[in-house]
Design a protein around this motif. Structure first.
Motif, PDB file in Angstrom:
ATOM      1  N   ALA A  77       0.819  -1.218   0.000  1.00  0.00           N
ATOM      2  CA  ALA A  77       0.000   0.000   0.000  1.00  0.00           C
ATOM      3  C   ALA A  77       0.848   1.261   0.000  1.00  0.00           C
ATOM      4  O   ALA A  77       0.367   2.333  -0.373  1.00  0.00           O
ATOM      5  CB  ALA A  77      -0.926   0.002   1.216  1.00  0.00           C
ATOM      6  N   ASP A  78       2.111   1.159   0.410  1.00  0.00           N
ATOM      7  CA  ASP A  78       3.006   2.315   0.448  1.00  0.00           C
ATOM      8  C   ASP A  78       3.695   2.565  -0.888  1.00  0.00           C
ATOM      9  O   ASP A  78       4.384   3.578  -1.047  1.00  0.00           O
ATOM     10  CB  ASP A  78       4.086   2.118   1.520  1.00  0.00           C
ATOM     11  CG  ASP A  78       3.498   1.847   2.895  1.00  0.00           C
ATOM     12  OD1 ASP A  78       2.563   2.572   3.273  1.00  0.00           O
ATOM     13  OD2 ASP A  78       3.970   0.910   3.566  1.00  0.00           O
ATOM     14  N   MET A  79       3.517   1.669  -1.818  1.00  0.00           N
ATOM     15  CA  MET A  79       4.273   1.715  -3.064  1.00  0.00           C
ATOM     16  C   MET A  79       3.479   2.420  -4.160  1.00  0.00           C
ATOM     17  O   MET A  79       2.251   2.554  -4.068  1.00  0.00           O
ATOM     18  CB  MET A  79       4.658   0.295  -3.467  1.00  0.00           C
ATOM     19  CG  MET A  79       5.508  -0.378  -2.378  1.00  0.00           C
ATOM     20  SD  MET A  79       5.747  -2.143  -2.613  1.00  0.00           S
ATOM     21  CE  MET A  79       6.980  -2.130  -3.907  1.00  0.00           C
ATOM     22  N   PRO A  80       4.173   2.909  -5.206  1.00  0.00           N
ATOM     23  CA  PRO A  80       3.493   3.664  -6.268  1.00  0.00           C
ATOM     24  C   PRO A  80       2.372   2.866  -6.920  1.00  0.00           C
ATOM     25  O   PRO A  80       2.467   1.645  -7.093  1.00  0.00           O
ATOM     26  CB  PRO A  80       4.626   3.950  -7.266  1.00  0.00           C
ATOM     27  CG  PRO A  80       5.871   3.869  -6.465  1.00  0.00           C
ATOM     28  CD  PRO A  80       5.628   2.826  -5.424  1.00  0.00           C
ATOM     29  N   LEU A  81       1.320   3.581  -7.308  1.00  0.00           N
ATOM     30  CA  LEU A  81       0.154   2.941  -7.908  1.00  0.00           C
ATOM     31  C   LEU A  81       0.516   2.177  -9.170  1.00  0.00           C
ATOM     32  O   LEU A  81      -0.018   1.088  -9.415  1.00  0.00           O
ATOM     33  CB  LEU A  81      -0.903   4.011  -8.212  1.00  0.00           C
ATOM     34  CG  LEU A  81      -2.222   3.510  -8.829  1.00  0.00           C
ATOM     35  CD1 LEU A  81      -2.916   2.533  -7.884  1.00  0.00           C
ATOM     36  CD2 LEU A  81      -3.132   4.699  -9.138  1.00  0.00           C
ATOM     37  N   GLU A  82       1.436   2.729  -9.993  1.00  0.00           N
ATOM     38  CA  GLU A  82       1.775   2.042 -11.241  1.00  0.00           C
ATOM     39  C   GLU A  82       2.401   0.676 -10.992  1.00  0.00           C
ATOM     40  O   GLU A  82       2.249  -0.245 -11.800  1.00  0.00           O
ATOM     41  CB  GLU A  82       2.719   2.901 -12.101  1.00  0.00           C
ATOM     42  CG  GLU A  82       4.078   3.190 -11.477  1.00  0.00           C
ATOM     43  CD  GLU A  82       4.113   4.468 -10.690  1.00  0.00           C
ATOM     44  OE1 GLU A  82       5.226   4.988 -10.463  1.00  0.00           O
ATOM     45  OE2 GLU A  82       3.025   4.964 -10.299  1.00  0.00           O
ATOM     46  N   MET A  83       3.097   0.519  -9.872  1.00  0.00           N
ATOM     47  CA  MET A  83       3.696  -0.771  -9.553  1.00  0.00           C
ATOM     48  C   MET A  83       2.625  -1.778  -9.167  1.00  0.00           C
ATOM     49  O   MET A  83       2.681  -2.951  -9.556  1.00  0.00           O
ATOM     50  CB  MET A  83       4.722  -0.623  -8.428  1.00  0.00           C
ATOM     51  CG  MET A  83       5.938   0.191  -8.829  1.00  0.00           C
ATOM     52  SD  MET A  83       7.128   0.420  -7.491  1.00  0.00           S
ATOM     53  CE  MET A  83       7.647  -1.272  -7.224  1.00  0.00           C
ATOM     54  N   ARG A  84       1.618  -1.326  -8.417  1.00  0.00           N
ATOM     55  CA  ARG A  84       0.534  -2.228  -8.030  1.00  0.00           C
ATOM     56  C   ARG A  84      -0.350  -2.576  -9.224  1.00  0.00           C
ATOM     57  O   ARG A  84      -0.788  -3.708  -9.373  1.00  0.00           O
ATOM     58  CB  ARG A  84      -0.291  -1.588  -6.915  1.00  0.00           C
ATOM     59  CG  ARG A  84       0.417  -1.624  -5.570  1.00  0.00           C
ATOM     60  CD  ARG A  84      -0.404  -0.994  -4.476  1.00  0.00           C
ATOM     61  NE  ARG A  84      -0.224   0.448  -4.424  1.00  0.00           N
ATOM     62  CZ  ARG A  84      -1.180   1.310  -4.155  1.00  0.00           C
ATOM     63  NH1 ARG A  84      -2.420   0.892  -3.958  1.00  0.00           N
ATOM     64  NH2 ARG A  84      -0.927   2.601  -4.098  1.00  0.00           N
ATOM     65  N   ARG A  85      -0.567  -1.602 -10.099  1.00  0.00           N
ATOM     66  CA  ARG A  85      -1.374  -1.865 -11.301  1.00  0.00           C
ATOM     67  C   ARG A  85      -0.669  -2.852 -12.214  1.00  0.00           C
ATOM     68  O   ARG A  85      -1.267  -3.779 -12.757  1.00  0.00           O
ATOM     69  CB  ARG A  85      -1.624  -0.561 -12.053  1.00  0.00           C
ATOM     70  CG  ARG A  85      -2.719   0.290 -11.463  1.00  0.00           C
ATOM     71  CD  ARG A  85      -2.855   1.589 -12.229  1.00  0.00           C
ATOM     72  NE  ARG A  85      -3.995   2.366 -11.790  1.00  0.00           N
ATOM     73  CZ  ARG A  85      -4.201   3.629 -12.128  1.00  0.00           C
ATOM     74  NH1 ARG A  85      -3.331   4.261 -12.913  1.00  0.00           N
ATOM     75  NH2 ARG A  85      -5.264   4.274 -11.685  1.00  0.00           N
ATOM     76  N   ASP A  86       0.643  -2.660 -12.410  1.00  0.00           N
ATOM     77  CA  ASP A  86       1.420  -3.545 -13.271  1.00  0.00           C
ATOM     78  C   ASP A  86       1.378  -4.961 -12.731  1.00  0.00           C
ATOM     79  O   ASP A  86       1.244  -5.921 -13.473  1.00  0.00           O
ATOM     80  CB  ASP A  86       2.865  -3.064 -13.352  1.00  0.00           C
ATOM     81  CG  ASP A  86       3.692  -3.857 -14.346  1.00  0.00           C
ATOM     82  OD1 ASP A  86       3.539  -3.590 -15.546  1.00  0.00           O
ATOM     83  OD2 ASP A  86       4.488  -4.729 -13.932  1.00  0.00           O
ATOM     84  N   ASN A  87       1.449  -5.106 -11.419  1.00  0.00           N
ATOM     85  CA  ASN A  87       1.438  -6.423 -10.810  1.00  0.00           C
ATOM     86  C   ASN A  87       0.084  -7.089 -10.975  1.00  0.00           C
ATOM     87  O   ASN A  87       0.002  -8.277 -11.265  1.00  0.00           O
ATOM     88  CB  ASN A  87       1.791  -6.322  -9.326  1.00  0.00           C
ATOM     89  CG  ASN A  87       1.874  -7.690  -8.665  1.00  0.00           C
ATOM     90  OD1 ASN A  87       0.907  -8.160  -8.111  1.00  0.00           O
ATOM     91  ND2 ASN A  87       3.036  -8.306  -8.739  1.00  0.00           N
ATOM     92  N   SER A  88      -1.002  -6.329 -10.813  1.00  0.00           N
ATOM     93  CA  SER A  88      -2.323  -6.929 -10.927  1.00  0.00           C
ATOM     94  C   SER A  88      -2.603  -7.355 -12.357  1.00  0.00           C
ATOM     95  O   SER A  88      -3.233  -8.375 -12.607  1.00  0.00           O
ATOM     96  CB  SER A  88      -3.404  -5.952 -10.448  1.00  0.00           C
ATOM     97  OG  SER A  88      -3.539  -4.867 -11.329  1.00  0.00           O
TER      98      SER A  88
END
Length: 296
Positions: free
Chosen positions: A224-235
């Protein structure tokens, strides 16, 4: 020659081959053309080659070729002193007129000192120089003067074994630089870091580490602390489509654990959201997290 890669961290096979080639060429005066995507470390590799060369005590002169005007480029070339190492950053961006000036410069310094070039040339590009030459956008004679020892640098996504190593090294280095306590990364955060494609390559990873050092000193970094683009790329990577059972079968226990980890990453570490993604109650998810010994 061991000083080559002093600051070029990594041990993956594809990166090790590039470092080995750099060590081999560093002790010569051969022209080197370093290729690779933006942020892959071309400038750092050029500096490491210079540092390991017999010109290491001399000047390391950098000319940024992108957007430079012809007259300014000519002035920069003429200001390069004998014995220097000249690094041409993004040489493919030179206009045809500037390319002619560079060719004339290279011919003149070679003619005035045969056997030992007055200036050692290192160049880099993120573009396909050969394709540009075939298309008439880059001079053929200049291409062959620069393309003596090609040195391709791999993108970070091809160096999966190096990503966590770089994450730890950059975090430690930057924490010392800023006088902060280094943050730590949870298992799910490290998993997300490894799965991200890093389009900005090593530069993007270093910037991410610096951001975490400044904003979360001494803390444990969660998804949750990490950039949104990293979480989006992972999903996106985590859900490419319906699952197909391979002919060799699967380890169902390991597969369940992996799917739970993906759900936790996609939800930014929020257990209730992760449970909804999996169609489970929160208590059932917590039980399965414990069963797989998943660290949060």
């Amino acid at each position: 020659m061991n000083s080559v890669a002093e600051k070029m961290y990594g041990s993956s096979p594809v990166f090790s081959r590039a470092v080995h080639a750099a060590r081999m060429v560093a002790g010569t005066d051969a022209t080197v053309l370093i290729t690779g995507e933006p942020g892959s470390g071309k400038a750092s590799m050029a500096r490491e080659i210079h540092a390991a060369s017999r010109r290491s005590q001399g000047v390391f002169r950098v000319i940024a070729c992108a957007g430079i005007e012809e007259h300014q480029f000519g002035t920069e070339l003429m200001a390069t002193t004998s014995g220097a190492t000249l690094y041409l950053d993004e040489v493919a961006d030179l206009s045809l007129e500037a390319q002619a000036k560079l060719l004339h410069f290279l011919e003149s310094v070679e003619a005035r000192h045969s056997g030992f070039p007055m200036v050692r040339v290192l160049a880099s590009t993120g573009r396909d120089l050969h394709a540009l030459q075939l298309a008439g956008q880059f001079r053929e004679d200049l291409y062959y003067r620069l393309h003596v020892v090609p040195l391709p640098l791999p993108p970070l996504r091809e160096r999966a074994d190096d990503i966590v190593l770089l994450l730890k090294q950059f975090t430690a280095d930057l924490a010392r630089h800023h006088g902060r306590k280094a943050p730590r990364y949870s298992v799910t955060a490290r998993h997300l870091v490894k799965q991200y494609r890093w389009p900005g390559n090593v530069r993007e990873l270093r910037n991410f580490c610096e951001r975490m050092v400044i904003l979360m000193p001494g803390a444990i970094v969660q998804p949750a602390d990490m950039p949104l683009e990293m979480r989006r790329d992972n999903s996106t990577a985590a859900r490419p489509g319906l699952f197909s059972l391979p002919e060799g079968g699967v380890d169902l226990f390991a597969l369940e654990g992996d799917i739970i980890r993906q759900a936790i990453c996609m939800s930014g570490g929020n257990r209730s959201k992760a449970a909804r993604l999996l169609g489970l109650t929160r208590d059932t998810l917590l039980y399965r997290i414990q069963k797989h010994a998943i660290e949060l």
